[in-house]
Design a protein around this motif. Structure first.
Motif, PDB file in Angstrom:
ATOM      1  N   LYS A 277      46.756  30.396  25.179  1.00  0.00           N
ATOM      2  CA  LYS A 277      47.107  28.991  25.359  1.00  0.00           C
ATOM      3  C   LYS A 277      46.298  28.375  26.490  1.00  0.00           C
ATOM      4  CE  LYS A 277      51.074  25.920  26.051  1.00  0.00           C
ATOM      5  NZ  LYS A 277      52.560  25.859  26.243  1.00  0.00           N
ATOM      6  N   THR A 278      46.105  29.153  27.546  1.00  0.00           N
ATOM      7  CA  THR A 278      45.264  28.727  28.662  1.00  0.00           C
ATOM      8  C   THR A 278      44.030  29.615  28.698  1.00  0.00           C
ATOM      9  OG1 THR A 278      47.207  28.057  29.938  1.00  0.00           O
ATOM     10  CG2 THR A 278      45.156  28.369  31.154  1.00  0.00           C
ATOM     11  N   ALA A 279      42.862  29.007  28.703  1.00  0.00           N
ATOM     12  CA  ALA A 279      41.611  29.766  28.649  1.00  0.00           C
ATOM     13  C   ALA A 279      41.509  30.762  29.806  1.00  0.00           C
ATOM     14  CB  ALA A 279      40.421  28.810  28.684  1.00  0.00           C
ATOM     15  N   ILE A 280      40.960  31.930  29.499  1.00  0.00           N
ATOM     16  CA  ILE A 280      40.782  32.977  30.504  1.00  0.00           C
ATOM     17  C   ILE A 280      39.290  33.184  30.748  1.00  0.00           C
ATOM     18  CG2 ILE A 280      41.155  35.409  31.052  1.00  0.00           C
ATOM     19  CD1 ILE A 280      43.622  35.300  29.250  1.00  0.00           C
ATOM     20  N   SER A 281      38.874  33.066  31.986  1.00  0.00           N
ATOM     21  CA  SER A 281      37.460  33.205  32.340  1.00  0.00           C
ATOM     22  C   SER A 281      37.173  34.611  32.849  1.00  0.00           C
ATOM     23  CB  SER A 281      37.073  32.184  33.411  1.00  0.00           C
ATOM     24  OG  SER A 281      35.770  32.451  33.906  1.00  0.00           O
ATOM     25  N   ALA A 282      36.043  35.186  32.387  1.00  0.00           N
ATOM     26  CA  ALA A 282      35.622  36.497  32.869  1.00  0.00           C
ATOM     27  C   ALA A 282      35.204  36.442  34.325  1.00  0.00           C
ATOM     28  CB  ALA A 282      34.475  37.023  32.014  1.00  0.00           C
TER      29      ALA A 282
END
Length: 396
Positions: A277-282
């Protein structure tokens, strides 16, 4: 007041709220406030407290059948909370008047009809059995409930005993027998009857929760807590079981709350790709371990579920999937040396052997709840330990 339809009584609140509110919206402020308070307290099952507010409503709107019904139910509920038998019978008689009036006003309700039958001692109008296919056992159950509603506890107990002699699997007979002994303030025998109910069906929460009432009255709060925990872990997704432990916490000034862990909310696109739902950044060291969680979820969605659950008609989110995905995230956090302390907490929960219990009680969804019954059967101590170690906290 314990009847087989208590949940439906409380559920009726939301259905009739609109009718009540529209009836009071154009009237005086006192009536509007009384209506809201009455309905709120009823929904919270604080029946005795709701009585004076329902009295205002019934007096102002005497032809409101649903208000009569709910007012009557509050009266009879209060009759089971007092030790004065004479006063209890007076409240029961007053409740009967309200139920009869509600019926005269056109209320078509099986529950209302059953309560009229129980309080008046007349045969119930419904032909279908409520408790047992054994006709004699059913007869004794109805007699027992009628005696109980009229606060004739000794007669009620004899009827429930006769019903159990004919059908040893009538859970409600054992529960109601315990309730009758509570009405007599005989805590020792109430305990014995509630334990009979638990033995009949340990997968129902009611007897665990009701058996805490005598313990609370005796201020045996630690023992009461244990019963409320059993009720909660037995049926954690019901509306009723969490209320018991909540009431215990209010009295003992404890705080309740699951560990705060921000597990990503996930949906799947048409290709089966896990989409948070909320983007996850590497690049985000605190969130990056959750990418391992997403990868595990994808594998389960695309292939693993079908292999492990070949008889399932379609994919569902399972306890096994969620546990494996979280463990992958814990492992990734360790390798990546994530600064996110939530992964340390998850690792501790897992090291304690309670990760599945955490998932079932703190993170259930429609898929995961299907795994609760089997896990409860095999791992009740773990569910219990999770609540004690991670849900109950000392206030302050």
């Amino acid at each position: 007041m314990k009847t087989p339809t208590i949940n439906r009584f409380c559920a009726a609140v939301t259905i009739i709220f609109a009718a009540f509110f529209s009836a009071t919206a154009q009237t005086d402020r006192e009536l509007g406030e009384a209506t809201v308070k009455a309905l709120t307290l009823f929904e919270q099952q604080r029946f005795a407290e709701a009585i004076p507010h329902f009295e205002i409503v019934v007096k102002a709107i005497p032809d409101q059948a649903q208000a009569r019904f709910m007012y009557g139910f509050c009266l009879i509920a209060k009759s089971k909370q007092i030790s004065d038998t004479r006063e209890a019978k007076e409240l029961s008689a007053k409740a009967l008047e309200q139920f009869v009036k509600a019926k005269e006003l056109g209320l078509k309700s099986e529950e209302n009809d059953q309560l009229i039958a129980l309080l008046s001692g007349k045969p119930a109008p419904a032909a279908r059995p409520m408790y047992s296919a054994n006709k004699e056992a059913e007869k004794h159950m109805m007699e027992g409930e009628s005696h109980f509603a009229q606060s004739n506890y000794d007669k009620a107990i004899k009827s429930f005993e006769k019903a159990l002699a004919l059908d040893a699997k009538i859970y409600q007979a054992a529960v109601s027998g315990g309730d009758a002994y509570v009405g007599k303030s005989d805590w020792e025998n109430a305990e014995k009857w509630y334990q009979r109910a638990i033995a009949i069906d340990p997968m129902r929460e009611t007897a665990y929760r009701y058996s805490a009432t005598p313990l609370m009255k005796q201020k045996k709060y630690d023992l009461a807590r244990d019963r409320y925990i059993e009720a909660f872990i037995t049926e954690p997704y019901s509306r009723m079981s969490p209320r018991g432990i909540g009431q215990w916490a209010d009295v003992t000034e404890a705080e309740l709350g699951h560990p705060v862990i921000d597990v990503p909310e996930v949906t799947f696109d048409s290709a089966g790709k896990a989409v948070p739902k909320t983007a996850i950044s590497a690049e985000d060291a605190s969130a990056k371990p959750w990418l391992a969680y997403l990868a595990a979820r994808e594998i389960w969605k695309k292939e693993k579920f079908a292999k492990l659950y070949p008889k399932a008609a379609a994919y569902r989110h399972s306890l096994s999937e969620e546990a494996e995905a979280i463990r992958d995230a814990i492992a990734a956090a360790k390798v990546q040396k994530s600064p996110n302390k939530q992964f340390d907490l998850l690792a501790k929960i897992d090291a304690d052997g309670l990760l599945e219990a955490y998932i079932l009680l703190a993170r259930p969804d429609d898929g995961i709840v299907e795994d609760h019954a089997e896990y409860l059967t095999n791992n009740r101590p773990k569910l219990r330990k999770y609540v004690v170690d991670y849900v109950i906290h000392k206030r302050g």
